[in-house]
Design a protein around this motif. Sequence first.
Motif, PDB file in Angstrom:
ATOM      1  N   MET A   1      -7.072   4.070   1.087  1.00  0.00           N
ATOM      2  CA  MET A   1      -8.039   4.802   0.287  1.00  0.00           C
ATOM      3  C   MET A   1      -8.900   3.789  -0.450  1.00  0.00           C
ATOM      4  O   MET A   1      -8.402   2.839  -1.033  1.00  0.00           O
ATOM      5  N   TYR A   2     -10.207   4.000  -0.435  1.00  0.00           N
ATOM      6  CA  TYR A   2     -11.126   3.113  -1.125  1.00  0.00           C
ATOM      7  C   TYR A   2     -11.603   3.788  -2.396  1.00  0.00           C
ATOM      8  O   TYR A   2     -12.025   4.934  -2.384  1.00  0.00           O
ATOM      9  N   ILE A   3     -11.513   3.071  -3.490  1.00  0.00           N
ATOM     10  CA  ILE A   3     -11.989   3.568  -4.771  1.00  0.00           C
ATOM     11  C   ILE A   3     -13.076   2.610  -5.235  1.00  0.00           C
ATOM     12  O   ILE A   3     -12.866   1.390  -5.250  1.00  0.00           O
ATOM     13  N   LYS A   4     -14.234   3.137  -5.597  1.00  0.00           N
ATOM     14  CA  LYS A   4     -15.362   2.299  -5.985  1.00  0.00           C
ATOM     15  C   LYS A   4     -14.952   1.310  -7.081  1.00  0.00           C
ATOM     16  O   LYS A   4     -14.410   1.702  -8.108  1.00  0.00           O
ATOM     17  N   GLY A   5     -15.182   0.045  -6.825  1.00  0.00           N
ATOM     18  CA  GLY A   5     -14.871  -0.999  -7.797  1.00  0.00           C
ATOM     19  C   GLY A   5     -13.425  -1.469  -7.759  1.00  0.00           C
ATOM     20  O   GLY A   5     -13.056  -2.392  -8.456  1.00  0.00           O
ATOM     21  N   VAL A   6     -12.585  -0.817  -6.960  1.00  0.00           N
ATOM     22  CA  VAL A   6     -11.176  -1.199  -6.859  1.00  0.00           C
ATOM     23  C   VAL A   6     -10.886  -1.477  -5.399  1.00  0.00           C
ATOM     24  O   VAL A   6     -10.949  -0.600  -4.561  1.00  0.00           O
ATOM     25  N   ARG A   7     -10.603  -2.723  -5.082  1.00  0.00           N
ATOM     26  CA  ARG A   7     -10.343  -3.081  -3.694  1.00  0.00           C
ATOM     27  C   ARG A   7      -8.923  -3.607  -3.537  1.00  0.00           C
ATOM     28  O   ARG A   7      -8.245  -3.886  -4.517  1.00  0.00           O
ATOM     29  N   ALA A   8      -8.485  -3.709  -2.296  1.00  0.00           N
ATOM     30  CA  ALA A   8      -7.154  -4.251  -2.020  1.00  0.00           C
ATOM     31  C   ALA A   8      -7.106  -5.705  -2.467  1.00  0.00           C
ATOM     32  O   ALA A   8      -8.076  -6.448  -2.312  1.00  0.00           O
ATOM     33  N   MET A   9      -6.000  -6.108  -3.027  1.00  0.00           N
ATOM     34  CA  MET A   9      -5.843  -7.468  -3.520  1.00  0.00           C
ATOM     35  C   MET A   9      -4.514  -8.030  -3.055  1.00  0.00           C
ATOM     36  O   MET A   9      -3.557  -7.297  -2.875  1.00  0.00           O
ATOM     37  N   ILE A  10      -4.469  -9.332  -2.880  1.00  0.00           N
ATOM     38  CA  ILE A  10      -3.208 -10.013  -2.604  1.00  0.00           C
ATOM     39  C   ILE A  10      -2.685 -10.494  -3.943  1.00  0.00           C
ATOM     40  O   ILE A  10      -3.371 -11.199  -4.687  1.00  0.00           O
ATOM     41  N   LEU A  11      -1.464 -10.071  -4.276  1.00  0.00           N
ATOM     42  CA  LEU A  11      -0.868 -10.412  -5.560  1.00  0.00           C
ATOM     43  C   LEU A  11       0.204 -11.468  -5.369  1.00  0.00           C
ATOM     44  O   LEU A  11       0.864 -11.517  -4.334  1.00  0.00           O
ATOM     45  N   LYS A  12       0.403 -12.286  -6.382  1.00  0.00           N
ATOM     46  CA  LYS A  12       1.406 -13.335  -6.342  1.00  0.00           C
ATOM     47  C   LYS A  12       2.618 -12.910  -7.165  1.00  0.00           C
ATOM     48  O   LYS A  12       2.482 -12.395  -8.282  1.00  0.00           O
ATOM     49  N   ILE A  13       3.787 -13.113  -6.609  1.00  0.00           N
ATOM     50  CA  ILE A  13       5.026 -12.804  -7.326  1.00  0.00           C
ATOM     51  C   ILE A  13       5.346 -13.992  -8.226  1.00  0.00           C
ATOM     52  O   ILE A  13       5.359 -15.145  -7.785  1.00  0.00           O
ATOM     53  N   LEU A  14       5.612 -13.703  -9.506  1.00  0.00           N
ATOM     54  CA  LEU A  14       5.901 -14.731 -10.497  1.00  0.00           C
ATOM     55  C   LEU A  14       7.277 -14.510 -11.109  1.00  0.00           C
ATOM     56  O   LEU A  14       7.806 -13.406 -11.101  1.00  0.00           O
ATOM     57  N   LYS A  15       7.847 -15.547 -11.660  1.00  0.00           N
ATOM     58  CA  LYS A  15       9.133 -15.484 -12.345  1.00  0.00           C
ATOM     59  C   LYS A  15       8.910 -14.933 -13.747  1.00  0.00           C
ATOM     60  O   LYS A  15       7.987 -15.323 -14.447  1.00  0.00           O
ATOM     61  N   TRP A  16       9.759 -13.984 -14.157  1.00  0.00           N
ATOM     62  CA  TRP A  16       9.700 -13.425 -15.511  1.00  0.00           C
ATOM     63  C   TRP A  16      11.138 -13.340 -15.999  1.00  0.00           C
ATOM     64  O   TRP A  16      11.852 -12.410 -15.650  1.00  0.00           O
TER      65      TRP A  16
END
Length: 89
Positions: A1-16
């Motif tokens: 689904m495409y939402i104007k101004g919101v695109r698919a992103m590659i996210l990085k997993i971080l230590k918390w």
Amino acid sequence: MYIKGVRAMILKILKWGSSLALRIPAAYVRHLGLKEGDQVRANLTVDGGISIRVTRWDRNAFAQELASMREAMPMTESVIEELRRTARY
């Protein structure tokens, strides 16, 4: 689904701490109306993915859950009645 101004992103997993975490991009947060402290529901999908959905408090679902829990409770003598019966005046 495409939402104007919101695109698919590659996210990085971080230590918390001792866990791993993903940061939710600001565009997603704005679109969903999320704020700090909100709850989301995470599920594993059959294709090996993770589905994260916003949870909203639902009065009807809460009432149904409460009713089912109440039905599962054993009918016993009231604690107050037991205290009155054993009380010394």
